[in-house]
Design a protein around this motif. Structure first.
Motif, PDB file in Angstrom:
ATOM      1  N   ASP A  55       5.549   0.554 -33.337  1.00 49.02           N
ATOM      2  CA  ASP A  55       5.705  -0.427 -32.255  1.00 49.02           C
ATOM      3  C   ASP A  55       6.413   0.171 -31.045  1.00 49.02           C
ATOM      4  O   ASP A  55       6.166  -0.208 -29.912  1.00 49.02           O
ATOM      5  CB  ASP A  55       6.506  -1.646 -32.742  1.00 49.02           C
ATOM      6  CG  ASP A  55       5.670  -2.518 -33.675  1.00 49.02           C
ATOM      7  OD1 ASP A  55       4.446  -2.316 -33.717  1.00 49.02           O
ATOM      8  OD2 ASP A  55       6.257  -3.384 -34.360  1.00 49.02           O
ATOM      9  N   ILE A  56       7.305   1.126 -31.307  1.00 53.08           N
ATOM     10  CA  ILE A  56       8.021   1.774 -30.192  1.00 53.08           C
ATOM     11  C   ILE A  56       7.119   2.797 -29.516  1.00 53.08           C
ATOM     12  O   ILE A  56       6.991   2.820 -28.288  1.00 53.08           O
ATOM     13  CB  ILE A  56       9.307   2.487 -30.707  1.00 53.08           C
ATOM     14  CG1 ILE A  56      10.296   1.469 -31.267  1.00 53.08           C
ATOM     15  CG2 ILE A  56       9.947   3.327 -29.594  1.00 53.08           C
ATOM     16  CD1 ILE A  56      11.487   2.093 -31.987  1.00 53.08           C
ATOM     17  N   VAL A  57       6.476   3.630 -30.326  1.00 52.14           N
ATOM     18  CA  VAL A  57       5.821   4.825 -29.766  1.00 52.14           C
ATOM     19  C   VAL A  57       4.391   4.559 -29.261  1.00 52.14           C
ATOM     20  O   VAL A  57       3.982   5.084 -28.230  1.00 52.14           O
ATOM     21  CB  VAL A  57       5.806   5.966 -30.824  1.00 52.14           C
ATOM     22  CG1 VAL A  57       5.071   7.178 -30.308  1.00 52.14           C
ATOM     23  CG2 VAL A  57       7.239   6.357 -31.207  1.00 52.14           C
ATOM     24  N   HIS A  58       3.637   3.733 -29.980  1.00 52.33           N
ATOM     25  CA  HIS A  58       2.198   3.659 -29.670  1.00 52.33           C
ATOM     26  C   HIS A  58       1.834   3.104 -28.297  1.00 52.33           C
ATOM     27  O   HIS A  58       0.939   3.660 -27.645  1.00 52.33           O
ATOM     28  CB  HIS A  58       1.458   2.935 -30.785  1.00 52.33           C
ATOM     29  CG  HIS A  58       1.368   3.781 -32.014  1.00 52.33           C
ATOM     30  ND1 HIS A  58       0.922   3.338 -33.219  1.00 52.33           N
ATOM     31  CD2 HIS A  58       1.687   5.085 -32.208  1.00 52.33           C
ATOM     32  CE1 HIS A  58       0.972   4.313 -34.105  1.00 52.33           C
ATOM     33  NE2 HIS A  58       1.440   5.377 -33.512  1.00 52.33           N
ATOM     34  N   PRO A  59       2.514   2.047 -27.806  1.00 55.12           N
ATOM     35  CA  PRO A  59       2.153   1.598 -26.446  1.00 55.12           C
ATOM     36  C   PRO A  59       2.390   2.696 -25.409  1.00 55.12           C
ATOM     37  O   PRO A  59       1.583   2.883 -24.485  1.00 55.12           O
ATOM     38  CB  PRO A  59       3.094   0.402 -26.208  1.00 55.12           C
ATOM     39  CG  PRO A  59       3.477  -0.056 -27.578  1.00 55.12           C
ATOM     40  CD  PRO A  59       3.512   1.178 -28.428  1.00 55.12           C
ATOM     41  N   ALA A  60       3.468   3.453 -25.586  1.00 51.89           N
ATOM     42  CA  ALA A  60       3.778   4.537 -24.634  1.00 51.89           C
ATOM     43  C   ALA A  60       2.762   5.669 -24.752  1.00 51.89           C
ATOM     44  O   ALA A  60       2.325   6.249 -23.748  1.00 51.89           O
ATOM     45  CB  ALA A  60       5.198   5.056 -24.877  1.00 51.89           C
ATOM     46  N   VAL A  61       2.359   5.976 -25.985  1.00 52.18           N
ATOM     47  CA  VAL A  61       1.367   7.038 -26.211  1.00 52.18           C
ATOM     48  C   VAL A  61       0.045   6.640 -25.541  1.00 52.18           C
ATOM     49  O   VAL A  61      -0.603   7.438 -24.868  1.00 52.18           O
ATOM     50  CB  VAL A  61       1.148   7.290 -27.722  1.00 52.18           C
ATOM     51  CG1 VAL A  61      -0.083   8.148 -27.979  1.00 52.18           C
ATOM     52  CG2 VAL A  61       2.377   7.958 -28.337  1.00 52.18           C
ATOM     53  N   ARG A  62      -0.331   5.385 -25.718  1.00 53.41           N
ATOM     54  CA  ARG A  62      -1.588   4.903 -25.141  1.00 53.41           C
ATOM     55  C   ARG A  62      -1.571   5.044 -23.610  1.00 53.41           C
ATOM     56  O   ARG A  62      -2.523   5.528 -23.000  1.00 53.41           O
ATOM     57  CB  ARG A  62      -1.772   3.437 -25.550  1.00 53.41           C
ATOM     58  CG  ARG A  62      -3.136   2.896 -25.260  1.00 53.41           C
ATOM     59  CD  ARG A  62      -3.162   1.407 -25.599  1.00 53.41           C
ATOM     60  NE  ARG A  62      -4.443   0.831 -25.273  1.00 53.41           N
ATOM     61  CZ  ARG A  62      -5.516   0.880 -26.042  1.00 53.41           C
ATOM     62  NH1 ARG A  62      -5.464   1.491 -27.194  1.00 53.41           N
ATOM     63  NH2 ARG A  62      -6.647   0.333 -25.656  1.00 53.41           N
ATOM     64  N   GLU A  63      -0.460   4.611 -22.998  1.00 54.66           N
ATOM     65  CA  GLU A  63      -0.333   4.692 -21.542  1.00 54.66           C
ATOM     66  C   GLU A  63      -0.409   6.149 -21.067  1.00 54.66           C
ATOM     67  O   GLU A  63      -1.093   6.477 -20.093  1.00 54.66           O
ATOM     68  CB  GLU A  63       1.020   4.049 -21.141  1.00 54.66           C
ATOM     69  CG  GLU A  63       1.145   3.665 -19.694  1.00 54.66           C
ATOM     70  CD  GLU A  63      -0.116   2.991 -19.136  1.00 54.66           C
ATOM     71  OE1 GLU A  63      -0.565   3.451 -18.079  1.00 54.66           O
ATOM     72  OE2 GLU A  63      -0.659   2.065 -19.770  1.00 54.66           O
ATOM     73  N   TYR A  64       0.273   7.020 -21.795  1.00 52.49           N
ATOM     74  CA  TYR A  64       0.297   8.460 -21.485  1.00 52.49           C
ATOM     75  C   TYR A  64      -1.129   9.022 -21.523  1.00 52.49           C
ATOM     76  O   TYR A  64      -1.556   9.751 -20.634  1.00 52.49           O
ATOM     77  CB  TYR A  64       1.190   9.147 -22.519  1.00 52.49           C
ATOM     78  CG  TYR A  64       1.419  10.627 -22.342  1.00 52.49           C
ATOM     79  CD1 TYR A  64       2.566  11.109 -21.708  1.00 52.49           C
ATOM     80  CD2 TYR A  64       0.509  11.557 -22.841  1.00 52.49           C
ATOM     81  CE1 TYR A  64       2.788  12.467 -21.563  1.00 52.49           C
ATOM     82  CE2 TYR A  64       0.722  12.924 -22.699  1.00 52.49           C
ATOM     83  CZ  TYR A  64       1.868  13.364 -22.068  1.00 52.49           C
ATOM     84  OH  TYR A  64       2.091  14.713 -21.935  1.00 52.49           O
ATOM     85  N   ILE A  65      -1.865   8.644 -22.572  1.00 54.78           N
ATOM     86  CA  ILE A  65      -3.230   9.161 -22.749  1.00 54.78           C
ATOM     87  C   ILE A  65      -4.153   8.653 -21.634  1.00 54.78           C
ATOM     88  O   ILE A  65      -4.955   9.403 -21.077  1.00 54.78           O
ATOM     89  CB  ILE A  65      -3.760   8.779 -24.149  1.00 54.78           C
ATOM     90  CG1 ILE A  65      -3.074   9.662 -25.182  1.00 54.78           C
ATOM     91  CG2 ILE A  65      -5.277   8.921 -24.240  1.00 54.78           C
ATOM     92  CD1 ILE A  65      -3.343   9.293 -26.616  1.00 54.78           C
ATOM     93  N   ILE A  66      -4.019   7.378 -21.290  1.00 54.87           N
ATOM     94  CA  ILE A  66      -4.855   6.817 -20.215  1.00 54.87           C
ATOM     95  C   ILE A  66      -4.608   7.578 -18.901  1.00 54.87           C
ATOM     96  O   ILE A  66      -5.542   7.897 -18.160  1.00 54.87           O
ATOM     97  CB  ILE A  66      -4.585   5.298 -20.064  1.00 54.87           C
ATOM     98  CG1 ILE A  66      -5.186   4.573 -21.276  1.00 54.87           C
ATOM     99  CG2 ILE A  66      -5.160   4.749 -18.766  1.00 54.87           C
ATOM    100  CD1 ILE A  66      -4.840   3.111 -21.379  1.00 54.87           C
ATOM    101  N   GLN A  67      -3.341   7.897 -18.647  1.00 54.48           N
ATOM    102  CA  GLN A  67      -3.010   8.670 -17.431  1.00 54.48           C
ATOM    103  C   GLN A  67      -3.633  10.060 -17.474  1.00 54.48           C
ATOM    104  O   GLN A  67      -4.174  10.544 -16.475  1.00 54.48           O
ATOM    105  CB  GLN A  67      -1.482   8.824 -17.288  1.00 54.48           C
ATOM    106  CG  GLN A  67      -0.754   7.573 -16.858  1.00 54.48           C
ATOM    107  CD  GLN A  67      -1.252   7.039 -15.529  1.00 54.48           C
ATOM    108  OE1 GLN A  67      -1.776   7.784 -14.691  1.00 54.48           O
ATOM    109  NE2 GLN A  67      -1.139   5.737 -15.342  1.00 54.48           N
ATOM    110  N   GLU A  68      -3.547  10.701 -18.640  1.00 54.06           N
ATOM    111  CA  GLU A  68      -4.116  12.059 -18.783  1.00 54.06           C
ATOM    112  C   GLU A  68      -5.626  12.035 -18.534  1.00 54.06           C
ATOM    113  O   GLU A  68      -6.166  12.911 -17.873  1.00 54.06           O
ATOM    114  CB  GLU A  68      -3.855  12.599 -20.200  1.00 54.06           C
ATOM    115  CG  GLU A  68      -2.400  12.855 -20.506  1.00 54.06           C
ATOM    116  CD  GLU A  68      -1.898  14.180 -19.964  1.00 54.06           C
ATOM    117  OE1 GLU A  68      -2.466  15.205 -20.321  1.00 54.06           O
ATOM    118  OE2 GLU A  68      -0.942  14.156 -19.166  1.00 54.06           O
ATOM    119  N   ILE A  69      -6.296  11.021 -19.074  1.00 58.26           N
ATOM    120  CA  ILE A  69      -7.755  10.902 -18.890  1.00 58.26           C
ATOM    121  C   ILE A  69      -8.064  10.688 -17.413  1.00 58.26           C
ATOM    122  O   ILE A  69      -8.970  11.310 -16.845  1.00 58.26           O
ATOM    123  CB  ILE A  69      -8.322   9.743 -19.754  1.00 58.26           C
ATOM    124  CG1 ILE A  69      -8.231  10.109 -21.233  1.00 58.26           C
ATOM    125  CG2 ILE A  69      -9.772   9.430 -19.364  1.00 58.26           C
ATOM    126  CD1 ILE A  69      -8.659   9.010 -22.190  1.00 58.26           C
TER     127      ILE A  69
END
Ligand SMILES: CC(C)(COP(=O)(O)OP(=O)(O)OC[C@H]1O[C@@H](n2cnc3c(N)ncnc32)[C@H](O)[C@@H]1O)[C@@H](O)C(=O)NCCC(=O)NCCS
Ligand SMILES: Nc1ncnc2c1ncn2[C@@H]1O[C@H](COP(=O)(O)OP(=O)(O)OP(=O)(O)O)[C@@H](O)[C@H]1O
Length: 201
Positions: free
Chosen positions: A86-100
């Motif tokens: 719950d802590i890490v996954h929303p941030a990981v998702r946002e990070y990945i969207i930015q990278e894409i």
């Protein structure tokens, strides 16, 4: 620019597939595990929330999150794993969207490959054009992990228990790469064919 999602259980060979794609086809590789590692560094919001939740006992002498200690806690207790997710996954998702987004702007790679063990659970199918499953039997995965990473059979088993079943991976993925053979060229051949047949090349 298309996004190909690569998933599979621990030790299935996802990184091995990625290394091949990166070397042979010069694709842009994004790994959820690595994004999580970056976001768990001191100074990041996830770092503070993880320390708040799991206590200072999970820190190394230098103040970094000791991933082995945290792993021991979360992989043996479902509730703790959910809290970490719950802590890490929303941030990981946002990070990945930015990278894409950035990669699409740069436009240099033929396509993007996103790798995560949890592509399906975390609904990355919404971001990916297609999901591919790197499929390797549990016994072979356990043996490879024990040989290459020094995992105990118990540790590998604990992590596997927290991941999707073979049937669910099969249900959600559009292509299967069978990586049971120790002759890695077998795996590479399937990837080459899959990329052509599925319109990535
Ligand atoms: C628990 C942590 C600290 C353990 O770190 P460690 O360096 O020992 O292991 P590593 O990150 O290499 O993970 C090993 C394997 O465990 C599996 N795994 C990792 N996190 C999870 C999870 N939340 N749920 C199920 N399996 C997981 C993956 O197959 C992964 O490749 C680390 O895995 C972590 O921070 N996990 C949360 C982030 C995450 O969920 N990453 C996975 C993709 S989003
Ligand atoms: N076809 C193969 N034959 C022999 N060894 C292999 C094969 N594919 C992968 N391996 C080895 O198995 C181990 C696990 O592979 P890899 O790290 O690619 O898995 P992974 O799915 O990325 O794991 P994780 O889920 O932890 O990220 C590595 O040591 C790798 O070199």
């Amino acid at each position: 620019m298309k996004v190909l999602g690569i998933t599979g259980g621990i030790g299935a060979g996802k990184s091995t597939v990625l290394a091949y794609l990166s070397k042979k086809y010069r694709v842009r590789v994004i790994q959820a595990d690595q994004a999580a590692h970056v976001l768990e560094q001191p100074g990041q919001e996830c770092y503070h929330r993880i320390v708040e939740t799991f206590g200072k006992e999970i820190l190394s002498a230098g103040g970094e999150i000791d991933r082995r200690l945290l792993g021991n806690i979360v992989f043996s207790d479902k509730k703790s794993l959910e809290e970490l997710n719950d802590i890490v996954h929303p941030a990981v998702r946002e990070y990945i969207i930015q990278e894409i987004r950035q990669e699409r702007l740069a436009g240099t790679a033929p396509f993007i490959v996103l790798e995560a063990a949890l592509l399906i659970e975390e609904h990355y199918d919404e971001i990916c054009d297609e999901l591919w499953y790197v499929r390797t039997g549990e016994e072979i995965r356990r043996k490879r992990l024990m040989a290459s990473r020094g995992y105990t059979a118990e540790k590998a088993g604990e992590i596997m228990q927290n991941q999707l079943s073979d049937a669910l991976f099969l249900k959600h993925c559009q292509f299967v790469v069978d990586n049971n053979s120790d002759f890695i060229e077998n795996t590479y051949g399937q990837i080459d064919r899959g990329l052509v047949e599925h319109g990535f090349l």
